[in-house]
Write an enzyme that holds these catalytic residues in place. Structure first.
Site, PDB file in Angstrom:
ATOM      1  N   ASP A  82      -6.635   4.360  -3.913  1.00 39.84           N
ATOM      2  CA  ASP A  82      -7.793   3.588  -3.420  1.00 39.84           C
ATOM      3  C   ASP A  82      -8.447   5.499  -2.634  1.00 39.84           C
ATOM      4  OD1 ASP A  82      -7.833   2.371  -0.632  1.00 39.84           O
ATOM      5  OD2 ASP A  82      -7.238   3.717   0.325  1.00 39.84           O
ATOM      6  N   LYS A 126       1.039  -1.009  -0.342  1.00 44.88           N
ATOM      7  CA  LYS A 126       0.189   0.006  -0.079  1.00 44.88           C
ATOM      8  C   LYS A 126       1.128   1.425   0.325  1.00 44.88           C
ATOM      9  CE  LYS A 126      -4.881   0.985   0.497  1.00 44.88           C
ATOM     10  NZ  LYS A 126      -5.781   0.037   0.123  1.00 44.88           N
TER      11      LYS A 126
HETATM   12  P1  NDP Z   1     -13.093   7.590  -2.754  1.00 41.97           P
HETATM   13  O1  NDP Z   1     -12.121   8.418  -2.936  1.00 41.97           O
HETATM   14  O2  NDP Z   1     -13.594   7.359  -3.554  1.00 41.97           O
HETATM   15  O3  NDP Z   1     -14.449   7.789  -2.410  1.00 41.97           O
HETATM   16  C1  NDP Z   1     -13.603   7.866  -0.439  1.00 41.97           C
HETATM   17  C2  NDP Z   1     -15.797   8.485  -0.326  1.00 41.97           C
HETATM   18  O4  NDP Z   1     -15.615   8.281   1.186  1.00 41.97           O
HETATM   19  C3  NDP Z   1     -15.511  10.016  -0.144  1.00 41.97           C
HETATM   20  O5  NDP Z   1     -16.761  10.098  -0.166  1.00 41.97           O
HETATM   21  C4  NDP Z   1     -15.007  10.813   0.908  1.00 41.97           C
HETATM   22  O6  NDP Z   1     -15.705  11.938   1.536  1.00 41.97           O
HETATM   23  C5  NDP Z   1     -15.242   9.469   1.973  1.00 41.97           C
HETATM   24  N1  NDP Z   1     -14.024   9.796   2.983  1.00 41.97           N
HETATM   25  C6  NDP Z   1     -12.650   9.741   2.638  1.00 41.97           C
HETATM   26  N2  NDP Z   1     -11.945  10.223   4.489  1.00 41.97           N
HETATM   27  C7  NDP Z   1     -13.212  10.198   4.900  1.00 41.97           C
HETATM   28  C8  NDP Z   1     -13.300  10.483   6.207  1.00 41.97           C
HETATM   29  N3  NDP Z   1     -12.014  11.129   7.267  1.00 41.97           N
HETATM   30  N4  NDP Z   1     -14.761  10.606   6.616  1.00 41.97           N
HETATM   31  C9  NDP Z   1     -15.707  10.485   6.208  1.00 41.97           C
HETATM   32  N5  NDP Z   1     -15.519  10.754   4.836  1.00 41.97           N
HETATM   33  C10 NDP Z   1     -14.758  10.249   4.458  1.00 41.97           C
HETATM   34  O7  NDP Z   1     -12.655   6.165  -2.426  1.00 41.97           O
HETATM   35  P2  NDP Z   1     -12.654   4.621  -2.182  1.00 41.97           P
HETATM   36  O8  NDP Z   1     -13.985   4.792  -2.809  1.00 41.97           O
HETATM   37  O9  NDP Z   1     -11.854   3.712  -3.668  1.00 41.97           O
HETATM   38  O10 NDP Z   1     -12.563   4.553  -0.901  1.00 41.97           O
HETATM   39  C11 NDP Z   1     -13.132   3.279   0.088  1.00 41.97           C
HETATM   40  C12 NDP Z   1     -13.327   3.273   1.075  1.00 41.97           C
HETATM   41  O11 NDP Z   1     -13.241   1.785   0.113  1.00 41.97           O
HETATM   42  C13 NDP Z   1     -11.538   3.054   1.631  1.00 41.97           C
HETATM   43  O12 NDP Z   1     -11.622   2.625   3.108  1.00 41.97           O
HETATM   44  C14 NDP Z   1     -10.776   1.969   1.240  1.00 41.97           C
HETATM   45  O13 NDP Z   1      -9.373   1.628   1.007  1.00 41.97           O
HETATM   46  C15 NDP Z   1     -11.685   0.557   0.237  1.00 41.97           C
HETATM   47  N6  NDP Z   1     -11.365  -0.091  -0.192  1.00 41.97           N
HETATM   48  C16 NDP Z   1     -11.436   0.697  -2.193  1.00 41.97           C
HETATM   49  C17 NDP Z   1     -11.607   0.075  -3.152  1.00 41.97           C
HETATM   50  C18 NDP Z   1     -10.717   0.537  -4.544  1.00 41.97           C
HETATM   51  O14 NDP Z   1     -10.848  -0.725  -5.288  1.00 41.97           O
HETATM   52  N7  NDP Z   1     -11.405   2.542  -4.775  1.00 41.97           N
HETATM   53  C19 NDP Z   1     -11.250  -1.212  -3.082  1.00 41.97           C
HETATM   54  C20 NDP Z   1     -10.818  -2.117  -1.445  1.00 41.97           C
HETATM   55  C21 NDP Z   1     -10.732  -1.109  -0.498  1.00 41.97           C
HETATM   56  P3  NDP Z   1     -14.701  13.178   0.458  1.00 41.97           P
HETATM   57  O15 NDP Z   1     -15.636  13.525  -0.910  1.00 41.97           O
HETATM   58  O16 NDP Z   1     -15.755  14.173   1.361  1.00 41.97           O
HETATM   59  O17 NDP Z   1     -13.388  12.989   0.119  1.00 41.97           O
HETATM   60  O1  2IT Z   2      -7.862  -1.487  -0.713  1.00 45.55           O
HETATM   61  C1  2IT Z   2      -8.315  -2.257  -1.936  1.00 45.55           C
HETATM   62  O2  2IT Z   2      -7.555  -3.158  -2.167  1.00 45.55           O
HETATM   63  C2  2IT Z   2      -7.129  -1.471  -2.361  1.00 45.55           C
HETATM   64  N1  2IT Z   2      -7.562   0.076  -2.809  1.00 45.55           N
HETATM   65  C3  2IT Z   2      -7.788  -2.000  -4.172  1.00 45.55           C
HETATM   66  C4  2IT Z   2      -6.161  -2.320  -4.663  1.00 45.55           C
HETATM   67  C5  2IT Z   2      -5.889  -2.900  -5.753  1.00 45.55           C
HETATM   68  O3  2IT Z   2      -4.651  -3.616  -6.229  1.00 45.55           O
HETATM   69  O4  2IT Z   2      -6.791  -3.234  -6.012  1.00 45.55           O
END
Ligand code: NDP
Ligand code: 2IT
Length: 449
Positions: free
Chosen positions: A162, A122
């Site tokens: 992420d 990461k």
């Molecule tokens: P994005 O940046 O696309 O979206 C994140 C969302 O969460 C936004 O709505 C953001 O709000 C909100 N957010 C972020 N930080 C905070 C905080 N401290 N308090 C409240 N709200 C918050 O990220 P993802 O959707 O990709 O990721 C969301 C979660 O999913 C994370 O935990 C990530 O690690 C996990 N994840 C992501 C994967 C991926 O493929 N993208 C895979 C597996 C897990 P704002 O718009 O205000 O920033």
């Molecule tokens: O938390 C996760 O699994 C991710 N942000 C996606 C990682 C990836 O390599 O697609």
């Protein structure tokens, strides 16, 4: 086990989220350690909690006003026993070494569950893309990659997105990698479709989480049809979680960003979701604007003094935390129980605090932990790598079918592992045990390295 916690706490006292992630694994694997003295003899836990490599670097860039800014960049190469390091990059002001170590640690076990050959890593930065121009984001990404490029490679370490890193950032990062290395390779996943990306990668984490939830509900002979769902977040994971719930005829009544949350009692439909996608992905606006557009929606700003999140305090059937770590505390978990939730499925990484998990499981709710339920994203990243290696692109149905099969397998793997070690029905223990055994057996096979 206590000794391991003491070691990591005394070495890195300020890395609470990392301690939290390690502590959960240690608790789950107690029965495995009891049956496998060879793991103790090989000091496998001491090795597992120490990253293979940590890279930390300066990221200088120039903002639109001509001022020089400096951020901190990281890549944690946690474990490569079953494949090259694989995992996302997070750009958010809350990023620290401890946050990325917890995410890299989780990633090791998650990637093991996917059945694909991927180790865990990461990275990211404390850079905040919010409010920055496209040009500023590009200059930042170029500077970040100017250092990172020497540490990664299609067979070494393959970053992805992420929080704060989506298609735009992956494009800028890839462009700089290609220029510096003089190679067009699959060194990042989440690429755009016309230059090496995979169909379904943007959808994969959210869709996968809903497939996992459907599998859990299936154990009770239930489906998502007409289920009322609470979703948090409004980013990549939340958007495609909402989309798949709607496809399966469920009803989504909440979503949020870091400023507040929306409750729409009539529920979203595909056209409201389209509005949300444009609002967040193109206009880069705030969810508050949704309430101005749809009169059925109520917006509640975050109350920094509140000891619970009102988003989780609505009557519903299913909950999908899809924003960030530790967004469901003990009080929120009690509210979920009170509000008759049947299943909690973690789209985000570690969104539920340990006490919250305990309350949810003790009250008999289904609980799908992130490292199992959100593994769809990295799984399709693995499929993107396969397609890149073969220099071909699978159609949408093929990738989606593979994703469904992977999520179904992860679900059954969790149940079987839990069963085998006397923790029937506990997906947390099942995921931790199954991921752990695969990784540590590979480490043992490869000797002390
Ligand atoms: P994005 O940046 O696309 O979206 C994140 C969302 O969460 C936004 O709505 C953001 O709000 C909100 N957010 C972020 N930080 C905070 C905080 N401290 N308090 C409240 N709200 C918050 O990220 P993802 O959707 O990709 O990721 C969301 C979660 O999913 C994370 O935990 C990530 O690690 C996990 N994840 C992501 C994967 C991926 O493929 N993208 C895979 C597996 C897990 P704002 O718009 O205000 O920033
Ligand atoms: O938390 C996760 O699994 C991710 N942000 C996606 C990682 C990836 O390599 O697609």
């Amino acid at each position: 086990m206590l000794r391991i916690m003491e070691i990591i706490k005394s070495k890195d006292p300020d890395q609470q989220e990392f301690h939290q992630a390690v502590s959960e694994i240690l608790e789950s694997i107690k029965p495995v350690m009891d049956q496998h003295p060879e793991y103790r003899k090989a000091n496998i836990l001491e090795r597992l909690v120490e990253p293979e490599r940590v890279i930390m670097f300066r990221v200088p860039w120039v903002d639109d006003g001509g001022d020089v800014m400096v951020n901190r960049g990281f890549r944690i190469e946690m474990n490569s026993s079953i494949g090259p390091y694989k995992g996302g990059l997070r750009f958010h002001p809350s990023v620290t070494l401890g946050i990325l170590k917890f995410l890299a640690f989780e990633q090791v076990f998650k990637n093991a569950l996917t059945t694909l050959p991927m180790g865990g890593g990461k990275g990211g930065s404390d850079f905040d893309p919010k409010g920055k121009s496209d040009e500023e984001v590009m200059r930042f990404c170029q500077s970040f990659m100017a250092e990172l490029f020497r540490h990664i490679g299609a067979n070494t370490d393959i970053p992805a997105g992420d929080i704060g890193v989506g298609a735009r950032e992956i494009g800028f990062l890839f462009g700089m990698y290609k220029k510096l290395s003089n190679e067009f390779t699959g060194v990042l996943t989440g690429k755009s479709l016309n230059w090496g990306g995979s169909l379904i990668r943007p959808e994969a984490t959210g869709y996968g989480a809903v497939y996992f939830a459907a599998e859990m509900l299936g154990t009770l002979d239930q489906t998502l049809e007409e289920k009322i769902c609470l979703v948090s977040g409004a980013g990549n994971v939340a958007q495609y979680t909402i989309e798949k719930i709607l496809d399966l005829n469920g009803k989504v009544v909440t979503f949020s960003d870091s400023s507040g949350y929306i409750f729409d009692e009539y529920g979203l439909d595909h056209s409201k979701l389209e509005y949300l996608k444009i609002l967040k992905n193109i206009k880069r606006g705030r969810v508050e604007e949704y309430a101005a557009k749809y009169s059925s929606a109520i917006y509640t700003p975050v109350d920094p003094d509140a000891d619970f999140n009102p988003l989780w305090d609505h009557m519903a059937d299913c909950a999908f935390p899809c924003a960030t770590q530790n967004e469901i505390n003990a009080k929120d978990a009690q509210n979920l129980v009170k509000n008759k939730i049947m299943a909690v499925t973690e789209g985000a990484n570690m969104p539920t605090e340990p006490q919250g998990i305990e309350i949810i499981i003790d009250n008999g709710l289904l609980f799908g932990p992130g490292k199992a339920a959100n593994a769809g994203g990295v799984s399709v990243s693995g499929l993107e790598m396969s397609q890149n290696s073969m220099r071909l692109a699978w159609p949408r149905e093929e990738v989606d079918n593979r994703l469904k099969i992977i999520m179904k397998n992860i679900h059954s793997t969790c149940l079987e592992a839990a069963d085998q070690y006397g923790k029937s029905g506990n997906y947390v223990d099942g995921a931790n045990i199954a991921g752990f055994i695969k990784v540590v057996n590979a480490m043992l096979d490869q000797g002390v390295i």
